[in-house]
Design a protein around this motif. Sequence first.
Motif, mmCIF file in Angstrom:
data_model
loop_
_atom_site.group_PDB
_atom_site.id
_atom_site.type_symbol
_atom_site.label_atom_id
_atom_site.label_comp_id
_atom_site.label_asym_id
_atom_site.label_seq_id
_atom_site.Cartn_x
_atom_site.Cartn_y
_atom_site.Cartn_z
ATOM 1 N N GLY A 26 7.144 21.997 -15.276
ATOM 2 C CA GLY A 26 6.062 22.542 -14.471
ATOM 3 C C GLY A 26 6.630 23.175 -13.220
ATOM 4 O O GLY A 26 7.824 23.051 -12.935
ATOM 5 N N SER A 27 5.792 23.841 -12.483
ATOM 6 C CA SER A 27 6.268 24.561 -11.305
ATOM 7 C C SER A 27 6.760 23.593 -10.231
ATOM 8 O O SER A 27 6.305 22.445 -10.152
ATOM 9 N N PRO A 28 7.702 24.028 -9.389
ATOM 10 C CA PRO A 28 8.183 23.182 -8.290
ATOM 11 C C PRO A 28 7.031 22.729 -7.410
ATOM 12 O O PRO A 28 6.120 23.499 -7.105
ATOM 13 N N GLY A 29 7.049 21.463 -7.033
ATOM 14 C CA GLY A 29 6.001 20.916 -6.177
ATOM 15 C C GLY A 29 4.818 20.346 -6.929
ATOM 16 O O GLY A 29 3.871 19.845 -6.316
ATOM 17 N N ALA A 30 4.860 20.411 -8.264
ATOM 18 C CA ALA A 30 3.733 19.902 -9.055
ATOM 19 C C ALA A 30 3.711 18.380 -9.113
ATOM 20 O O ALA A 30 2.711 17.795 -9.523
ATOM 21 N N GLY A 31 4.812 17.751 -8.709
ATOM 22 C CA GLY A 31 4.855 16.287 -8.704
ATOM 23 C C GLY A 31 5.531 15.688 -9.914
ATOM 24 O O GLY A 31 5.226 14.555 -10.298
ATOM 25 N N LYS A 32 6.460 16.403 -10.507
ATOM 26 C CA LYS A 32 7.120 15.917 -11.720
ATOM 27 C C LYS A 32 7.871 14.615 -11.473
ATOM 28 O O LYS A 32 7.744 13.664 -12.244
ATOM 29 N N SER A 33 8.673 14.576 -10.406
ATOM 30 C CA SER A 33 9.485 13.389 -10.145
ATOM 31 C C SER A 33 8.621 12.163 -9.888
ATOM 32 O O SER A 33 8.942 11.055 -10.333
ATOM 33 N N THR A 34 7.523 12.351 -9.176
ATOM 34 C CA THR A 34 6.611 11.228 -8.908
ATOM 35 C C THR A 34 5.996 10.715 -10.206
ATOM 36 O O THR A 34 5.901 9.503 -10.436
ATOM 37 N N LEU A 35 5.572 11.637 -11.068
ATOM 38 C CA LEU A 35 4.997 11.229 -12.357
ATOM 39 C C LEU A 35 6.031 10.492 -13.197
ATOM 40 O O LEU A 35 5.730 9.455 -13.803
ATOM 41 N N VAL A 36 7.260 11.003 -13.232
ATOM 42 C CA VAL A 36 8.322 10.346 -13.997
ATOM 43 C C VAL A 36 8.530 8.929 -13.490
ATOM 44 O O VAL A 36 8.672 7.977 -14.271
ATOM 45 N N ASP A 37 8.554 8.769 -12.179
ATOM 46 C CA ASP A 37 8.724 7.453 -11.574
ATOM 47 C C ASP A 37 7.631 6.493 -12.023
ATOM 48 O O ASP A 37 7.898 5.356 -12.446
ATOM 49 N N LYS A 38 6.389 6.935 -11.974
ATOM 50 C CA LYS A 38 5.263 6.063 -12.336
ATOM 51 C C LYS A 38 5.218 5.773 -13.838
ATOM 52 O O LYS A 38 4.853 4.672 -14.254
ATOM 53 N N VAL A 39 5.590 6.763 -14.634
ATOM 54 C CA VAL A 39 5.614 6.549 -16.092
ATOM 55 C C VAL A 39 6.698 5.536 -16.452
ATOM 56 O O VAL A 39 6.491 4.654 -17.295
ATOM 57 N N ALA A 40 7.866 5.667 -15.812
ATOM 58 C CA ALA A 40 8.938 4.703 -16.055
ATOM 59 C C ALA A 40 8.492 3.292 -15.670
ATOM 60 O O ALA A 40 8.764 2.314 -16.386
ATOM 61 N N GLU A 41 7.797 3.189 -14.554
ATOM 62 C CA GLU A 41 7.283 1.890 -14.111
ATOM 63 C C GLU A 41 6.296 1.337 -15.132
ATOM 64 O O GLU A 41 6.312 0.135 -15.447
ATOM 65 N N HIS A 42 5.455 2.193 -15.678
ATOM 66 C CA HIS A 42 4.479 1.764 -16.684
ATOM 67 C C HIS A 42 5.188 1.266 -17.945
ATOM 68 O O HIS A 42 4.838 0.204 -18.487
ATOM 69 N N TYR A 43 6.174 2.000 -18.404
ATOM 70 C CA TYR A 43 6.906 1.575 -19.599
ATOM 71 C C TYR A 43 7.615 0.242 -19.376
ATOM 72 O O TYR A 43 7.670 -0.609 -20.264
ATOM 73 N N ARG A 44 8.161 0.059 -18.187
ATOM 74 C CA ARG A 44 8.838 -1.207 -17.892
ATOM 75 C C ARG A 44 7.858 -2.369 -17.925
ATOM 76 O O ARG A 44 8.210 -3.479 -18.349
ATOM 77 N N VAL A 91 3.433 19.611 -19.643
ATOM 78 C CA VAL A 91 3.443 20.627 -18.587
ATOM 79 C C VAL A 91 2.523 20.162 -17.466
ATOM 80 O O VAL A 91 1.348 19.874 -17.694
ATOM 81 N N LEU A 92 3.084 20.072 -16.259
ATOM 82 C CA LEU A 92 2.295 19.716 -15.083
ATOM 83 C C LEU A 92 1.765 20.977 -14.412
ATOM 84 O O LEU A 92 2.478 21.967 -14.268
ATOM 85 N N VAL A 93 0.513 20.912 -13.998
ATOM 86 C CA VAL A 93 -0.118 22.026 -13.301
ATOM 87 C C VAL A 93 -0.781 21.482 -12.040
ATOM 88 O O VAL A 93 -1.380 20.405 -12.062
ATOM 89 N N GLN A 94 -0.662 22.220 -10.955
ATOM 90 C CA GLN A 94 -1.325 21.811 -9.722
ATOM 91 C C GLN A 94 -2.733 22.397 -9.661
ATOM 92 O O GLN A 94 -2.963 23.520 -10.117
ATOM 93 N N PRO A 95 -3.674 21.671 -9.095
ATOM 94 C CA PRO A 95 -5.027 22.211 -8.968
ATOM 95 C C PRO A 95 -5.069 23.372 -7.995
ATOM 96 O O PRO A 95 -4.307 23.426 -7.027
ATOM 97 N N GLY A 96 -5.946 24.302 -8.296
ATOM 98 C CA GLY A 96 -6.106 25.443 -7.426
ATOM 99 C C GLY A 96 -4.974 26.444 -7.518
ATOM 100 O O GLY A 96 -4.912 27.391 -6.740
ATOM 101 N N SER A 97 -4.083 26.232 -8.495
ATOM 102 C CA SER A 97 -2.938 27.143 -8.620
ATOM 103 C C SER A 97 -3.259 28.196 -9.664
ATOM 104 O O SER A 97 -2.703 28.196 -10.754
ATOM 105 N N GLY A 98 -4.169 29.068 -9.313
ATOM 106 C CA GLY A 98 -4.607 30.088 -10.262
ATOM 107 C C GLY A 98 -3.466 30.910 -10.807
ATOM 108 O O GLY A 98 -3.420 31.218 -11.997
ATOM 109 N N ASP A 99 -2.512 31.242 -9.937
ATOM 110 C CA ASP A 99 -1.363 32.023 -10.394
ATOM 111 C C ASP A 99 -0.549 31.247 -11.414
ATOM 112 O O ASP A 99 -0.048 31.804 -12.384
ATOM 113 N N ASP A 100 -0.408 29.930 -11.184
ATOM 114 C CA ASP A 100 0.349 29.108 -12.125
ATOM 115 C C ASP A 100 -0.321 29.070 -13.486
ATOM 116 O O ASP A 100 0.333 29.142 -14.518
#
Length: 349
Positions: free
Chosen positions: A51-69, A163-172
């Motif tokens: 997804g586009s930079p700033g969409a929060g990929k790393s944060t989501l990965v962190d939380k998903v890893a925590e969920h799997y653990r 694919v992560l998408v940010q809200p209000g990112s019409g261009d994305d």
Amino acid sequence: MSGLLDRLLDGDHRALARAITKIENRMPGHRDLVSSLYDHTGNAEVIGITGSPGAGKSTLVDKVAEHYRSQGLTVGVIAIDPSSPFTGGAVLGDRIRMASNVGDMDVFFRSMSARGSLGGVSIATADAVKALDAFGKDRIIVETVGAGQNEIDIVKTADTVTVLVQPGSGDDVQMLKAGILEIADVFVVNKADLDGADRTVQELNEMLQLRDDDGGRSLTGHHAGHHAESAEAVALQRTEAENGWMPPIVEAVATRGEGVEEYVGALDDHRAHLEATGELEAKARARYAEEIRTLLREDTADLLTEEIAAHGGIEELVAGVTAGETDPYEIADSVLAPIADCARQQRDS
């Protein structure tokens, strides 16, 4: 090398880290190491997140890893970071991005450099996934830079692409029409608490409906013009559309862990779909085909470099063109000729 492999298979995290370093840097012996890994792979589920930079990929990965653990599963994370123009290393490689899992040895995080390769997802990344798989990680997450061709290249590495998408990112969202829409198995509208989230979800739904109405035919256009070697991946996506998989759209606020459970459920649903339709095996075949092509390109390039040196080096060849004595086509034929002759002799013998 056999000792390193044995320690890796025995669950030694230091051996795993060392093996991935050898793989990433293409150190002597890495090919034998990767070849030995194949017999021990095929058990992990591989998830791609882009997804586009700033969409929060790393944060989501962190939380998903925590969920799997929390489910007792082990996790491996490979984050493809931009390459340093000075060292070739990962610019973001030293940052702490897995805050919820610091100190948890069952969450193995590795940042790898994009190394200027097209899209950042190189053969080294695919090999690193094999190392994590052979080590015994239950889930492997590949997070990409989110810029350029990598959103499409990730299809070759992951079973399920998010694919992560940010809200209000019409261009994305409009950008998705250029190709990302075609590779997504699951969409996540992150930061869903912000204004514009409902509109983003609506736009994605409309675009997916258009794709569905088109019977998957639009899936061929962008890829065919860019990447002939992506044909298998494109065909898989088209087949998946024809087999009735409509990418779900999950709304999430990753910083608060909201939507993570629903997202993991969507991943599980897609995995079940792949297994039920036989597409999981088809994806593996497509990956192997791409690996073979990539390795052949790499090895052929090395051979050609040696042959160019034998002809006096590239500067001397260029000088011949500049002087009007020859042309690039004639040079290419002469450089390739001995390699082609050798290949034919081997084939005919």
